[in-house]
Write an enzyme that holds these catalytic residues in place. Structure first.
Site, PDB file in Angstrom:
ATOM      1  N   LYS A 229     -32.153  -0.403 -29.573  1.00 28.79           N
ATOM      2  CA  LYS A 229     -33.356   0.433 -29.407  1.00 28.79           C
ATOM      3  C   LYS A 229     -33.021   1.538 -28.409  1.00 28.79           C
ATOM      4  CE  LYS A 229     -38.046   0.283 -27.368  1.00 28.79           C
ATOM      5  NZ  LYS A 229     -39.176  -0.547 -26.896  1.00 28.79           N
ATOM      6  N   LYS A 241     -49.513   4.697 -22.109  1.00 27.18           N
ATOM      7  CA  LYS A 241     -49.348   3.698 -21.054  1.00 27.18           C
ATOM      8  C   LYS A 241     -50.125   4.135 -19.812  1.00 27.18           C
ATOM      9  CE  LYS A 241     -44.689   2.013 -22.186  1.00 27.18           C
ATOM     10  NZ  LYS A 241     -44.993   0.607 -22.426  1.00 27.18           N
ATOM     11  N   ASP A 252     -36.117   2.690 -21.519  1.00 26.59           N
ATOM     12  CA  ASP A 252     -36.375   2.094 -22.830  1.00 26.59           C
ATOM     13  C   ASP A 252     -35.244   2.371 -23.838  1.00 26.59           C
ATOM     14  OD1 ASP A 252     -38.150   0.360 -24.013  1.00 26.59           O
ATOM     15  OD2 ASP A 252     -39.337   1.924 -24.988  1.00 26.59           O
ATOM     16  N   ASP A 311     -47.722   2.007 -28.818  1.00 27.70           N
ATOM     17  CA  ASP A 311     -46.794   1.600 -27.760  1.00 27.70           C
ATOM     18  C   ASP A 311     -45.868   0.468 -28.226  1.00 27.70           C
ATOM     19  OD1 ASP A 311     -45.590   1.648 -25.325  1.00 27.70           O
ATOM     20  OD2 ASP A 311     -47.196   0.618 -24.233  1.00 27.70           O
ATOM     21  N   ARG A 315     -40.159  -1.766 -32.149  1.00 28.85           N
ATOM     22  CA  ARG A 315     -39.990  -2.597 -33.360  1.00 28.85           C
ATOM     23  C   ARG A 315     -40.012  -1.743 -34.615  1.00 28.85           C
ATOM     24  NH1 ARG A 315     -45.061  -6.223 -31.788  1.00 28.85           N
ATOM     25  NH2 ARG A 315     -44.312  -5.578 -29.730  1.00 28.85           N
TER      26      ARG A 315
HETATM   27  N1  BES Z   1     -40.787  -0.497 -23.986  1.00 28.32           N
HETATM   28  C1  BES Z   1     -41.924  -1.351 -23.984  1.00 28.32           C
HETATM   29  C2  BES Z   1     -41.618  -2.748 -23.429  1.00 28.32           C
HETATM   30  C3  BES Z   1     -41.251  -2.846 -21.960  1.00 28.32           C
HETATM   31  C4  BES Z   1     -42.210  -3.082 -21.008  1.00 28.32           C
HETATM   32  C5  BES Z   1     -39.933  -2.758 -21.569  1.00 28.32           C
HETATM   33  C6  BES Z   1     -41.850  -3.216 -19.684  1.00 28.32           C
HETATM   34  C7  BES Z   1     -39.576  -2.866 -20.245  1.00 28.32           C
HETATM   35  C8  BES Z   1     -40.532  -3.115 -19.297  1.00 28.32           C
HETATM   36  C9  BES Z   1     -42.468  -1.524 -25.392  1.00 28.32           C
HETATM   37  O1  BES Z   1     -42.301  -0.442 -26.239  1.00 28.32           O
HETATM   38  C10 BES Z   1     -43.929  -1.766 -25.263  1.00 28.32           C
HETATM   39  O2  BES Z   1     -44.607  -0.922 -24.783  1.00 28.32           O
HETATM   40  N2  BES Z   1     -44.372  -2.949 -25.693  1.00 28.32           N
HETATM   41  C11 BES Z   1     -45.719  -3.309 -25.570  1.00 28.32           C
HETATM   42  C12 BES Z   1     -46.086  -4.033 -26.840  1.00 28.32           C
HETATM   43  C13 BES Z   1     -47.574  -4.237 -26.999  1.00 28.32           C
HETATM   44  C14 BES Z   1     -48.262  -2.917 -27.229  1.00 28.32           C
HETATM   45  C15 BES Z   1     -47.796  -5.160 -28.167  1.00 28.32           C
HETATM   46  C16 BES Z   1     -45.868  -4.224 -24.360  1.00 28.32           C
HETATM   47  O3  BES Z   1     -44.953  -4.988 -24.068  1.00 28.32           O
HETATM   48  O4  BES Z   1     -46.894  -4.124 -23.690  1.00 28.32           O
HETATM   49 ZN    ZN Z   2     -40.675   0.788 -25.817  1.00 30.02          ZN
HETATM   50 ZN    ZN Z   3     -43.857   0.993 -26.069  1.00 29.19          ZN
END
Ligand code: BES
Ligand code: ZN
Ligand code: ZN
Length: 465
Positions: A229, A241, A252, A311, A315
């Site tokens: 990724k 966010k 990321d 967000d 995936r």
């Molecule tokens: N890049 C983030 C995940 C992340 C969070 C990585 C903190 C490193 C530190 C990912 O794209 C994301 O935002 N995931 C969301 C998913 C949710 C919307 C289902 C998350 O983890 O809140």
């Molecule tokens: Zn992300």
């Molecule tokens: Zn995200």
């Protein structure tokens, strides 16, 4: 810092003494007066005997890495130029400690400590230097250099490191290591129905890139594909966010950078394994052209995805990259993906541990075993049929988020499973590196910021195939 192997005792400015089990054998009086107890991560400089004493409570590899990192930091705080240490059967851990513990990121500092570091000479004393020892030395240095390269990439700001930068780094890595290299642009994504990856990058001024590197030795016995990724920035998109969660999202891209790190070292290791590195380099931004919650996207394998949260973008990018990998590469033995995929993984297992998921328990445990051997922490997070139901969609084949707030690391992994072909189900492992990839405080021999997570884990696995 120049690392050297030697069989002779060299008279250096300073010598490192590892104090095992808190047993102090010399300079007792001075050490007592300095209140040195020989605990882990404790180091003192004794000028009288020209020694740095450092605590190393047990001699396992990770303790040695941390002890050496502690010692080199102590040494760097002085103006001494040469340093020596005796190695036993722990040469590569000592090298890890020096190379990884000595790392600092000074790109954005007006005063840099690089020049001062450069003229420091370190001598590691070993009994013999035969081919095996020489190779162990070279491999360990090469792997650490790649880890540090990944740290540099990840720490670099999104203004200075965006999808095209990542593609250019991939081209450089391919040239330097004699790898095959393909950079595919948005036209390619469009023509090949990669609507999930394409949607995520749409609002960015930086065009998305699909990077494909390949190392193909003549007598390859196995084939492994690494997918990363590469979100060079994740603002969250329209599901923006909160500001305190947005800082550090330059990290990321860590999964993609880790894949580039492996590709930067693989040819030097000279293994009979074909290795592919595929990275989806994309920036997730907002704007009039942004993809939206409510959109339905179609991935390369024809599956439709209901977007309920922009967000959960990693995936989507990985879905298309995994499809690309399985369409373009045949007879795959292993397919691994590396991603800072979920905050839930960090909540679940803490900042320092990788989350290992997939359909093949045995293979998952193998990855955990190799991770631990390499110096990375990892644990399995098992899939189950109940969580699988939480990513169903009423209007499309699958939803990009789960309908429950719990188990988010696993549901993200199970989302990816929808893009793994039947013949590859048991060959696939998903590695969520969201915790260890970027930590805003130093830990062990890792500095503040990027750690280079994933690189050593992957290389150790490939070495042991
Ligand atoms: N890049 C983030 C995940 C992340 C969070 C990585 C903190 C490193 C530190 C990912 O794209 C994301 O935002 N995931 C969301 C998913 C949710 C919307 C289902 C998350 O983890 O809140
Ligand atoms: Zn992300
Ligand atoms: Zn995200």
């Amino acid at each position: 810092m120049n690392l050297n192997l030697t069989t002779k005792k060299i008279d250096t400015d300073i010598e490192i003494i590892l104090v095992k089990n808190k047993k102090i054998k010399a300079d007792e009086k001075i050490l007592k007066s300095l209140n040195f107890k020989g605990k882990d991560e404790e180091a003192v400089l004794v000028l009288e005997s020209k020694r740095i004493y450092v605590g190393c409570e047990t001699y396992d590899a990770d303790n040695i890495r941390i002890a050496i990192a502690t010692a080199i930091k102590k040494f760097n705080s002085t103006n001494f130029k040469s340093l020596s240490i005796k190695a036993k059967d722990n040469l590569s851990a000592i090298i890890d400690g020096f190379e990884l513990g000595n790392y600092t990121f000074t790109k954005y500092k007006s005063e840099k400590d690089e020049d001062q570091k450069q003229d420091k000479n370190i001598y590691i004393e070993v009994e013999v230097i035969d081919k095996k020892v020489q190779k162990e030395f070279e491999n360990a240095v090469s792997i650490c250099e790649s880890v540090n390269m990944v740290r540099d990439f990840v720490n670099t700001t999104p203004e200075d490191f965006y999808p095209n930068t990542m593609a250019n780094e991939a081209i450089r890595i391919a040239k330097e290591n004699n790898l095959e290299c393909k950079i595919l642009d948005e036209d390619y994504l469009e023509e090949n129905g990669m609507g999930a990856m394409l949607a995520v990058g749409r609002a960015s001024r930086h065009k998305s890139k699909l990077i494909h590197l390949a190392y193909k030795p003549k007598k390859a016995k196995k084939k492994i594909v690494l997918v990363g990724k590469g979100l060079t920035y994740d603002s969250g998109g329209l599901s923006l966010k909160p500001s305190e969660f947005m800082v550090s999202m330059k990290s990321d891209k860590s999964g993609g950078c880790a894949v580039l790190g492996v590709m930067n070292t693989i040819s030097a290791l000279d293994l009979p394994i074909e290795v592919h590195g595929i990275v989806g380099a994309v920036e997730n931004m907002i704007g009039g052209d942004a993809y939206k919650p409510d959109d339905v996207l179609t991935a390369r394998n024809g599956k439709t995805i209901e977007v309920r949260n922009t967000d959960a973008e990693g995936r989507l990018v990985l879905a298309d990259c995994l499809c690309y990998a399985q369409d373009e590469i045949n007879d795959i033995d292993y397919i691994f993906d590396f991603a800072t995929l979920t905050g839930a993984c960090v909540v679940g297992v803490g900042h320092y541990t990788n989350g290992i998921m997939g359909n093949n328990h045995k293979l998952n445990y193998k990855v955990v075993h190799n991770a631990l051997k390499s110096g990375e922490l990892a644990t399995t997070l098992p899939f189950n049929r109940y969580l699988k139901k939480t990513i169903k969609s009423e209007i499309a084949d699958i939803c990009n988020v789960s309908n429950t707030r719990y188990g988010g690391a696993i549901t993200a992994g199970m989302f990816l499973d929808n893009f793994i072909k039947d013949e590859n189900k048991k060959k696939w492992v998903h590695i969520d590196i969201a915790g260890p990839a970027y930590v805003e405080s130093s830990w062990g021999y890792n500095p503040y910021g990027a750690s280079g997570a994933g690189v050593r884990l992957a290389i150790e696995f490939i070495k042991n195939i």
